[in-house]
Write a protein that holds these residues in place. Structure first.
Motif, PDB file in Angstrom:
ATOM      1  N   SER A 118      -2.910  -2.133   1.834  1.00  0.00           N
ATOM      2  CA  SER A 118      -1.631  -2.747   2.204  1.00  0.00           C
ATOM      3  C   SER A 118      -1.544  -2.946   3.718  1.00  0.00           C
ATOM      4  CB  SER A 118      -0.466  -1.880   1.722  1.00  0.00           C
ATOM      5  OG  SER A 118      -0.454  -1.845   0.310  1.00  0.00           O
ATOM      6  N   ARG A 119      -1.982  -1.928   4.471  1.00  0.00           N
ATOM      7  CA  ARG A 119      -1.917  -2.038   5.932  1.00  0.00           C
ATOM      8  C   ARG A 119      -2.944  -3.043   6.457  1.00  0.00           C
ATOM      9  NH1 ARG A 119      -1.435   4.035   5.621  1.00  0.00           N
ATOM     10  NH2 ARG A 119       0.819   4.287   5.422  1.00  0.00           N
ATOM     11  N   ALA A 122      -1.684  -6.523   5.880  1.00  0.00           N
ATOM     12  CA  ALA A 122      -0.503  -6.790   6.717  1.00  0.00           C
ATOM     13  C   ALA A 122      -0.930  -7.326   8.086  1.00  0.00           C
ATOM     14  CB  ALA A 122       0.341  -5.522   6.874  1.00  0.00           C
ATOM     15  N   SER A 127       0.602  -9.551   2.155  1.00  0.00           N
ATOM     16  CA  SER A 127       1.004  -8.310   1.499  1.00  0.00           C
ATOM     17  C   SER A 127       0.313  -8.175   0.156  1.00  0.00           C
ATOM     18  CB  SER A 127       2.525  -8.250   1.312  1.00  0.00           C
ATOM     19  OG  SER A 127       2.918  -8.969   0.170  1.00  0.00           O
ATOM     20  N   TYR A 128       0.029  -6.918  -0.206  1.00  0.00           N
ATOM     21  CA  TYR A 128      -0.435  -6.587  -1.554  1.00  0.00           C
ATOM     22  C   TYR A 128       0.713  -5.797  -2.180  1.00  0.00           C
ATOM     23  CZ  TYR A 128      -2.919  -4.496  -5.418  1.00  0.00           C
ATOM     24  OH  TYR A 128      -3.281  -4.116  -6.678  1.00  0.00           O
ATOM     25  N   PRO A 129       1.532  -6.460  -3.017  1.00  0.00           N
ATOM     26  CA  PRO A 129       2.806  -5.842  -3.417  1.00  0.00           C
ATOM     27  C   PRO A 129       2.756  -4.536  -4.210  1.00  0.00           C
ATOM     28  CG  PRO A 129       2.893  -8.226  -3.715  1.00  0.00           C
ATOM     29  CD  PRO A 129       1.460  -7.859  -3.421  1.00  0.00           C
ATOM     30  N   ASP A 131       3.109  -1.095  -5.456  1.00  0.00           N
ATOM     31  CA  ASP A 131       3.393   0.069  -4.618  1.00  0.00           C
ATOM     32  C   ASP A 131       3.801   1.282  -5.441  1.00  0.00           C
ATOM     33  OD1 ASP A 131       5.757  -0.956  -5.541  1.00  0.00           O
ATOM     34  OD2 ASP A 131       6.855  -0.692  -3.674  1.00  0.00           O
ATOM     35  N   CYS A 152       8.384  -2.323  -6.296  1.00  0.00           N
ATOM     36  CA  CYS A 152       8.416  -3.762  -6.009  1.00  0.00           C
ATOM     37  C   CYS A 152       8.498  -4.625  -7.253  1.00  0.00           C
ATOM     38  CB  CYS A 152       7.157  -4.154  -5.250  1.00  0.00           C
ATOM     39  SG  CYS A 152       5.698  -4.220  -6.318  1.00  0.00           S
ATOM     40  N   TYR A 156       8.096  -8.535  -7.739  1.00  0.00           N
ATOM     41  CA  TYR A 156       6.687  -8.889  -7.550  1.00  0.00           C
ATOM     42  C   TYR A 156       5.755  -8.517  -8.698  1.00  0.00           C
ATOM     43  CZ  TYR A 156       8.177  -9.976  -2.821  1.00  0.00           C
ATOM     44  OH  TYR A 156       8.815 -10.534  -1.742  1.00  0.00           O
ATOM     45  N   LEU A 212      -3.217 -11.913  -2.996  1.00  0.00           N
ATOM     46  CA  LEU A 212      -2.283 -11.446  -1.974  1.00  0.00           C
ATOM     47  C   LEU A 212      -1.136 -12.436  -1.870  1.00  0.00           C
ATOM     48  CD1 LEU A 212      -4.958 -10.554   0.735  1.00  0.00           C
ATOM     49  CD2 LEU A 212      -3.922  -9.008  -0.940  1.00  0.00           C
ATOM     50  N   LYS A 215       3.365 -12.014   3.685  1.00  0.00           N
ATOM     51  CA  LYS A 215       4.194 -10.840   3.978  1.00  0.00           C
ATOM     52  C   LYS A 215       5.655 -11.284   4.018  1.00  0.00           C
ATOM     53  CE  LYS A 215       4.314  -7.487   7.714  1.00  0.00           C
ATOM     54  NZ  LYS A 215       3.542  -7.107   8.915  1.00  0.00           N
TER      55      LYS A 215
END
Lengths: 455, 455
Positions: A118-119, A122, A127-129, A131, A152, A156, A212, A215
């Motif tokens: 995810s980071r 970013a 974003s990779y939703p 979570d 999410c 998402y 992806l 963001k």
């Protein structure tokens, strides 16, 4: 056993094998309660696809069961070892191989930690939703194996919707590529989707092509207090019926609110019967929150607190994030369920769960991904008390029966594992179960891949 | 044959059966070219699930192949009859059983026409996004069978993403329910997704639970002209890389632009090498269009025309909607391909297709769902000219080879049918093919469901 180790060693570096009986038991189970776990013969930590193929060829030759594992944060026992098995931990295959902002895909190995991915994306404005609440430690391979969700999903969706293609080592060691790197593709049966949520029972995922998204803007949240869960659920239905698309829509019942208060001194009113949290990551979240706040008030909210900025939003959401640790502090043990009902039936699910808690003389706190109708009843019990443990187990079954009765499913995002095997059979029925077993046989005729899970 | 009819009649009303040899041939094929089609023994048009079960029980008892059909607008021959088969046309099972705005689902029979459903849900403030170009006539059952897409996919995805659950009559007549009515659910292998795109080869879909979305604002479009396809594709990549989410991002090459001009006097400049159409259904589409217009200009657009209102947008989009009829008017026959590549390779796909047209001395117009990398090369040829027909067929193969070479797939949204069987084998490889055949055998051990398709 000696033959197994000898053969494994022939194709693996020494550091990839753990045989120390003081260490191997630490790989015996995931985080689920009430699930049996055996003792692995050996733990293998491969770094390459070829090493995984060697393990599977060896396992096939010797008919030894293989239990794949990620970070073992799962909640259904799907990663639990069986006696004498090879535990195949994919955590060292943790490279991000590609991030492509034009094609909006990432290509990763299964051991990549969700938060790390995810980071990383970013930094590319992506974003990779998905979570799951364990996102700081859980792996993408584990997320794929259990088809995990998170906060999410109301906007998402779940992990399944982000898996475009896979490389999979089959039971006999052959390598299969499924799916695609393209935005669309309908060539043949969707094997990619078949592997998502299959809990390692069809093959070992060694590489994934993930979709992806751009963001989104930082989300802005509100909290709304209600004097009854029915009112809170009516607000949820109104929000969705009016066409809103919140990025998060979570509900905490009174037991959870009080537990969070005790743990975190959050200052939530102890009289709240249900706390609803809604967030938007839209271009004008304040306007969306205002509209949703009005719907909450119309549904009977006793208080609506919108955040002024993302930092204040995070404070509101912290209460939700503390729910599980707070409920875990209530007693010596917890059992977390995961039942998803049509959101129009959410109030019945919550009231029914409260009735089950009363009937079994137990504390059950519920936090719910309310927008999805996905409830997580958390049964708090003293595991040193045999009668309370028995009642906890019984309440768990009652909750699943209620979920099915309301047109729901026994698992919205945690999977089946060993915990819900019998319930899967009830949900699928005999025809569905027969076909699922047929698929299992097609991929794993010897039955060596994570045996005893799902069915 | 007599036995077949006698047995079918025993469980079906007379009006459900067509045996007239003057009529049955009209059910022989879908809209694909270059695909063989046989003569059906009988056409059955059931109205109930029980009638479908009766047909399948009869077919199993007599080992007669069954070819399911919707509106036969498909483009791969997946609905083409085989000699002596039962054509099972689902068009009379056309009831919308439920539309639920709270749960955001519709429950439909397979014969519901896409546009009928779209209009029905719009009355509830909802949308069913998948919009194949045949949406005014094609059926939901056919959309599910072929996993069809449309113009909306760049933002809203394909049919597969909207199918939550299915009722399916199996080859032996048993009824299977898959999936769910809930927003999430991960109980067991995803059989629902396995049926989507399976072209009737695993079972007969008799009911579907579909996910709906809130109806978006009316979209606003712009048209941008480019002096080269490479520039247009660079604009596409820039738009996606910058995190935009258009509701439509379409490209027409010069051949298509000229054909549209000839047919419709649209007044598009005949010198345009590529026309890009972008649309947004966001809260502030004019702002999004302005940003995208700048990216187009930066990529070398020779002209950018944003629409001022939805009506003007519709005029711009009409050019795209006329593409296929316009190309069909170029010659006596057309063959529409459907190759999807990573969008970063779109320029290579378009230039390569132009080179294939030159090499085969053919007119090939390309319209593309550019945001998806999904191209539809339309080969225009004189079907009365054997050599030109041969070259058309050869160019088709060259286009698919190019798509695979660029990391793409042989079908983005039209399916495999009989047209691309050999190419499916090339895309899947021997391991993938073996597993797909294994799945087929699990569901249809006698091989009576739409034989000769896919594999």
């Amino acid at each position: 056993m000696d033959d197994l180790l000898r053969r494994l060693r022939a194709g693996l570096p020494a550091e990839a094998l753990i045989t120390d009986p003081d260490v191997t038991p630490s790989y015996a189970r995931d985080m689920a309660g009430f699930c049996p776990a055996g003792t692995p013969a050996v733990v293998v930590l491969p770094r390459t696809v070829e090493q995984v193929q060697h393990v599977m060829r060896t396992a096939t030759a010797l008919r030894v069961p293989v239990v794949p594992q990620g970070a073992r944060t799962g909640l259904s026992g799907a990663a639990n070892a069986t006696d004498g098995c090879v535990v195949l931990s994919l955590v060292r295959m943790d490279r991000i191989l590609d991030i492509d902002p034009v094609d909006r895909i990432a290509v990763v190995e299964p051991g990549v930690v969700n938060a790390v991915l995810s980071r990383a994306v970013a930094e590319h404005g992506l974003s990779y939703p998905p979570d799951p609440s364990s996102w700081e430690t859980c792996t993408i391979g584990g997320n794929i194996g259990t088809a995990s969700g998170g906060l999410c999903c109301v906007k998402y969706g779940v992990t399944a919707e982000y898996v475009l293609g896979l490389d999979v080592v089959l039971a006999d060691g052959r390598l299969l590529s499924t799916g695609r790197r393209t935005a669309k593709g309908v060539a043949g049966y969707d094997l990619t989707r078949l592997f998502v949520g299959s809990e390692g029972s069809l093959g070992i995922v060694v590489r994934a092509v993930l979709a992806l998204r751009p963001k989104p803007p930082a989300q802005l949240a509100l909290a709304a207090e209600f004097a009854s869960t029915a009112d809170a659920c009516a607000a949820v239905c109104a929000i969705m019926e009016r066409g809103h698309t919140p990025s998060l829509l979570e509900l905490m019942d009174s037991t959870t609110v009080r537990a969070v208060n005790r743990l975190g001194r959050m200052g939530l009113p102890d009289t709240t019967a249900a706390l609803l949290l809604a967030a938007f990551d839209t271009p004008d979240p304040a306007a969306d929150l205002a509209a949703v706040g009005e719907l909450c008030t119309a549904a009977g909210a006793t208080g609506v607190v919108p955040a002024d900025d993302p930092a204040e939003s995070e404070l509101l959401l912290q209460a939700r994030r503390m729910s599980l640790p707070a409920l875990e502090a209530v007693s010596t043990a917890t059992m977390i369920d995961d039942v998803c009902v049509p959101r129009s039936r959410l109030a019945e699910m919550l009231d029914g769960t409260a009735a089950i808690a009363d009937a079994h003389d137990l504390t059950i706190g519920v936090c719910a991904h309310a927008g999805d109708g996905n409830t997580h009843p958390v049964v708090c019990f003293d595991h040193t008390d045999p009668d309370e443990s028995r009642r906890a187990r019984a309440s768990f079954d009652a909750i699943m029966a209620l979920g099915l009765e309301l047109g729901g499913t026994i698992t919205g995002e945690h999977g089946v594992g060993v915990l819900k095997k019998e319930w899967l059979a009830r949900e699928l029925g005999p025809v569905g179960l027969e076909l699922q077993r047929g698929i299992k046989r097609t991929f794993d005729p010897l039955g060596i891949l994570n045996p005893g899970k799902l069915f």
